[in-house]
Enzyme design. Structure first.
Site, PDB file in Angstrom:
ATOM      1  N   GLY A 286       0.924  -1.623  -0.170  1.00  0.00           N
ATOM      2  CA  GLY A 286       0.065   0.250   0.102  1.00  0.00           C
ATOM      3  C   GLY A 286       1.235   0.798  -0.497  1.00  0.00           C
ATOM      4  O   GLY A 286       1.963   1.515   0.838  1.00  0.00           O
TER       5      GLY A 286
ATOM      6  N   ASP B  57      -0.439   2.750   8.801  1.00  0.00           N
ATOM      7  CA  ASP B  57      -1.246   2.459  10.144  1.00  0.00           C
ATOM      8  C   ASP B  57      -0.137   2.363  11.783  1.00  0.00           C
ATOM      9  O   ASP B  57      -0.882   2.368  12.656  1.00  0.00           O
ATOM     10  CB  ASP B  57      -1.805   0.864   9.954  1.00  0.00           C
ATOM     11  CG  ASP B  57      -3.103   0.602   8.889  1.00  0.00           C
ATOM     12  OD1 ASP B  57      -4.087   2.031   8.815  1.00  0.00           O
ATOM     13  OD2 ASP B  57      -3.252  -0.307   8.227  1.00  0.00           O
TER      14      ASP B  57
ATOM     15  N   ARG C 214      -6.486  -1.573  10.762  1.00  0.00           N
ATOM     16  CA  ARG C 214      -7.722  -2.981  10.945  1.00  0.00           C
ATOM     17  C   ARG C 214      -7.017  -4.315  11.767  1.00  0.00           C
ATOM     18  O   ARG C 214      -7.400  -4.898  12.338  1.00  0.00           O
ATOM     19  CB  ARG C 214      -7.522  -3.695   9.089  1.00  0.00           C
ATOM     20  CG  ARG C 214      -7.615  -5.091   9.177  1.00  0.00           C
ATOM     21  CD  ARG C 214      -8.053  -6.262   8.141  1.00  0.00           C
ATOM     22  NE  ARG C 214      -8.593  -4.983   6.931  1.00  0.00           N
ATOM     23  CZ  ARG C 214      -7.923  -4.512   5.793  1.00  0.00           C
ATOM     24  NH1 ARG C 214      -7.117  -5.472   6.231  1.00  0.00           N
ATOM     25  NH2 ARG C 214      -8.460  -4.237   5.139  1.00  0.00           N
TER      26      ARG C 214
ATOM     27  N   GLN D  37      -7.730   8.450   3.723  1.00  0.00           N
ATOM     28  CA  GLN D  37      -7.188   8.514   5.373  1.00  0.00           C
ATOM     29  C   GLN D  37      -5.132   8.560   4.357  1.00  0.00           C
ATOM     30  O   GLN D  37      -4.241   9.007   4.787  1.00  0.00           O
ATOM     31  CB  GLN D  37      -6.487   7.918   6.358  1.00  0.00           C
ATOM     32  CG  GLN D  37      -7.931   8.359   6.716  1.00  0.00           C
ATOM     33  CD  GLN D  37      -8.444   7.046   7.439  1.00  0.00           C
ATOM     34  OE1 GLN D  37      -8.169   6.349   8.574  1.00  0.00           O
ATOM     35  NE2 GLN D  37      -9.319   6.374   6.660  1.00  0.00           N
TER      36      GLN D  37
ATOM     37  N   MET E 206       9.417  33.459  10.080  1.00  0.00           N
ATOM     38  CA  MET E 206      10.370  33.913  11.650  1.00  0.00           C
ATOM     39  C   MET E 206      10.632  32.520  11.953  1.00  0.00           C
ATOM     40  O   MET E 206      11.917  31.950  11.651  1.00  0.00           O
ATOM     41  CB  MET E 206       8.543  33.578  11.988  1.00  0.00           C
ATOM     42  CG  MET E 206       8.020  34.935  11.672  1.00  0.00           C
ATOM     43  SD  MET E 206       5.994  34.293  12.081  1.00  0.00           S
ATOM     44  CE  MET E 206       6.631  35.282  13.689  1.00  0.00           C
TER      45      MET E 206
ATOM     46  N   GLN F 291       2.286  31.918  10.756  1.00  0.00           N
ATOM     47  CA  GLN F 291       2.992  30.555  10.966  1.00  0.00           C
ATOM     48  C   GLN F 291       2.672  31.035  11.897  1.00  0.00           C
ATOM     49  O   GLN F 291       3.004  30.044  12.854  1.00  0.00           O
ATOM     50  CB  GLN F 291       5.019  31.311  10.577  1.00  0.00           C
ATOM     51  CG  GLN F 291       5.043  31.481   9.223  1.00  0.00           C
ATOM     52  CD  GLN F 291       6.301  31.955   8.820  1.00  0.00           C
ATOM     53  OE1 GLN F 291       7.511  31.537   9.217  1.00  0.00           O
ATOM     54  NE2 GLN F 291       6.550  33.132   8.856  1.00  0.00           N
TER      55      GLN F 291
END
Length: 732
Positions: A25, A140, A184, A274, A528, A618
């Site tokens: 994945g 995950d 899972r 996600q 900054m 920022q």
């Protein structure tokens, strides 16, 4: 570990070949890891190959052929023919286990190929052993041994964006929201999301709820409504189970809450959203750091070195034996299947266990009936930053649960001195210290939590110094670093710095994208940070800057000339965008306007320039998951520490704390959150420039330059040693 003899890093890979592939994945940040592996590999003199349809910019796939010996022999033949004996694999535990099996049977595969006449004896001799290094890419965060896997932080960003959006609509309508996130077999995403958003309940596979959880949940939600909360948030990992192994789904919880309580309830399953989107600054930097470490591990490996994964422990890159990590990961699954849930949480590692313990402290505990009669005051000092509220919330909550009376001091030290609404400066005048001591006595304050940046550090130090004169100041105090500048001594990270870093990185992305379709263009961007170059350096690493000018690394006209010439040569090729970052106080004379004019003049005919001063954007924005989680844990740990200190300092019916270790900075140092006495940190502080004298991130500066294709010297005198997960786990 120190090397016995120095090694020329630009010759480490001479005559060697490295192949990089991504498998399984996809996860955000993998491209940064690929980029770093390739650039650093080339820098060392190695020849670097992509394995296509192994992931991301080079395509990602799960390969069925590789599951058979015939398929693995075919893969071995391809590597041998190209002279590749070093393989960098970016993927999950399945991909890494497969890679290790491939390495273990390498000699056998060579013999098969020799017998079949597909390779020569000379080729077999030249490729006699295969080195493998893994980087874990998994949203995950389910691989044991590493605190964070590549992609996890970005997935949390996607989830929190949805939670924040849901929160506003839920408050309008007084709704209960149930959110299912990925996981899972691992509840990390669900657990950190619950901590970051202050969820009412979280369901994770590692720790099923107790019997009768349905009634407990309903009581919890009812109580939250009774104290004025207009919404309820429940987070569910997709693999959540009850004690009997039955799945706990969004629909089950929704039906329960609707029927038992009559609440207006909505369920949302996030799914593959996600996995997508732009990687966070953390994941880009993590991928880059891991890529560098992977190349070094490959080139330093011997035939006896076990296959390893490069990993993150706290703030340090480490190397761990691959199969030990896989073994422990499998042990978690076994422990869960056998009902040994406490052990499963411990096996997940220190980071997961700390998150779970903090969640337990904050979520399901009710305030005690017996009060402690202790008053703890909390004040924010200096400029605001994202994540401060999370620290305040958890500190107050933990204090109340300990039976303390928690006091909020408005307007920092000035408010503590006289209750005025004017903001205070960064140094405390003597008259203010006297007023503070009087108010500490007046309000019977027994301990202080000071949340802020360098002003908070200096103010805390001055209160400690004044203890000799004012006995009322002899109370325990803790400083929690919170500033976008990340310049507080005693901590590698400050609350708010990650949010600012993501703001800069996202802005850099947009600025570069704005020039799509135009001619070659270079952007000069001012960040900054005061005199601290953390934001400029890390944003440069995350956004792929060509240079980042900072105060801590002095530069002159010759350096500027080198940078301009280097960029000119790059822009004469296929490169169309250049990015230069400048810390706001890096040099009084080489200003942002000066750099803009210099690059504009020298780039005539090759590229044009644009400049952008990012300014106070920022400091604002929604806190990142990292800052929310970090702030939550810091606030909780600070109050628990103060509670213990108050017990130590209670003498003859009153609190009296005058030892150096009763006034500390709580900071993240390398691998742990530790308390360091304010007085001990004076020596390591440059008070004039408001920065620590030693800063860990300066060691990452050479990586920025190598990734920008500079031929510079990389310090290889220190090398990460191979650590053992089993031993490490036992010492946590």
């Amino acid at each position: 570990m120190q090397r016995s003899t120095p090694v020329d890093p630009t010759k480490m890979g001479a005559g060697r070949a490295i192949a990089v592939l991504t498998s399984g994945g996809d996860a955000q940040g993998m491209n940064a890891a690929v980029r770093a592996t390739v650039r650093v590999g080339i820098y060392t003199g190695a020849k670097v190959y992509f394995v296509h349809e192994g992931g991301t910019v080079i395509g990602s796939a799960r390969c069925q052929d590789f599951r058979s010996k015939e398929g693995r022999a075919k893969a071995a033949c391809n590597l041998v023919k190209l002279g590749i004996t070093n393989l960098c694999v970016i993927g999950g535990d399945g991909s890494l286990t497969g890679a290790n099996e491939f390495r273990n049977e390498w000699s056998e595969l060579l013999q098969i190929l020799l017998k079949a006449g597909k390779i020569t004896a000379e080729e077999a001799k030249r490729s006699s052993h295969l080195n493998i290094v893994g980087m874990v890419g998994s949203i995950d965060n389910d691989f044991c041994g590493t605190d964070m896997t590549i992609g996890t932080d970005s997935a949390l960003h996607r989830i929190m964006e949805v939670v924040d959006a849901i929160t506003t609509t839920a408050q309008s309508h007084q709704r209960a929201f149930i959110l299912e996130v990925m996981g899972r077999h691992c509840g990390y995403l669900a657990l950190v999301t619950a901590l970051a958003c202050g969820a009412d309940w979280v369901f994770i596979p590692e720790m099923p709820p107790d019997e009768g959880w349905e009634d407990h949940l309903c009581r919890r939600l009812t109580y939250q409504r009774s104290i004025g909360n207009r919404l309820n948030v429940i987070i569910v990992a997709e693999g959540a189970l009850d004690l009997h192994g039955k799945p706990i789904t969004c629909d089950i919880i929704k039906n329960l809450v609707t029927k038992k309580l009559g609440f207006d309830t909505r369920a949302t399953v996030l799914g593959h959203v996600q996995r997508g989107g732009t990687p966070s600054a953390f994941d880009r930097i993590l991928g880059s750091r891991m890529g560098v470490e992977a190349v070094m591990a490959l080139l330093e490996a011997t035939p006896n070195t076990p296959a390893c994964v490069v990993s993150l422990s706290g703030n340090m890159a480490v190397r761990l034996p691959l199969m030990e990590c896989v073994q422990v990961t499998k042990e978690v699954t076994t422990a869960m299947a056998e009902g040994r849930f406490e052990e499963a949480v411990k096996l997940r590692g220190k980071s997961f266990e700390n998150n779970w313990n903090t969640y337990k402290l904050l979520a399901h505990v009710t305030a005690p009936d017996v009060k402690s009669n202790i008053n703890i005051a909390i004040l924010n000092v200096g400029a605001p930053c994202a994540g401060m509220n999370a620290a305040v919330r958890s500190a107050v909550r933990i204090g109340i649960l300990q039976g303390h009376n928690m006091l909020a001091v408005h307007d920092g030290f000035d408010g503590l001195a006289n209750g005025t609404t004017e903001s205070s400066g960064w140094s405390l005048p003597a008259s203010m210290i006297e007023e503070i001591s009087l108010n500490i006595a007046k309000f019977n304050i027994h301990a202080l939590v000071i949340i802020g940046g360098f002003e908070a550090f200096v103010g805390g130090l001055e209160l400690v110094t004044a203890r000799e004169k004012y006995e009322e100041l002899c109370i325990p105090l803790v400083v929690i670093p919170a500033t976008v500048s990340n310049n507080v001594p005693g901590s590698d990270f400050s609350i708010g710095a990650d949010t600012a870093l993501n703001t800069i990185t996202t802005t850099c992305d947009r600025i570069k994208q704005s020039a799509a379709g135009t001619k070659r263009r270079v952007f000069i961007i001012e960040t900054m940070g005061g005199y601290c170059g953390y934001l400029a350096t890390m944003a440069g690493l995350a956004a792929g800057a060509d240079a980042a000018y900072i105060y801590e690394e002095p530069f002159g006209i010759h350096d500027l000339e080198t940078n301009v010439e280097h960029l000119l040569e790059k822009m004469k090729t296929t490169v169309k965008r250049g990015l230069i970052l400048r810390n706001e106080k890096c040099n009084a004379n080489y200003t942002t306007d000066f750099l803009f004019n210099l690059y504009s003049e020298e780039g005539k005919g090759v590229f044009d320039c644009r400049k952008n001063v990012l300014g106070h954007m920022q400091q604002g924005g929604t806190p990142t998951p990292f800052d929310r989680n970090f702030g939550t844990k810091m606030g909780a740990k600070a109050v628990l520490w103060l509670t213990d200190k108050l017990k130590e300092c209670y003498r003859h019916g009153r609190i009296f704390a005058n030892t150096p270790d009763s006034a500390c900075v709580l900071g993240m140092k390398k691998r742990a959150m530790i308390f360091q006495p304010l007085s001990d940190l004076k020596e390591d502080t440059d008070f004039e420039h408001r920065i620590p004298k030693t800063q860990w991130w300066l060691k990452l500066r050479p990586i920025l330059k190598i990734l920008a294709k500079y031929k510079i010297s990389l310090d290889t005198s220190e090398t990460a040693t191979m650590e053992h997960v089993i031993k490490k786990r036992g010492t946590v």
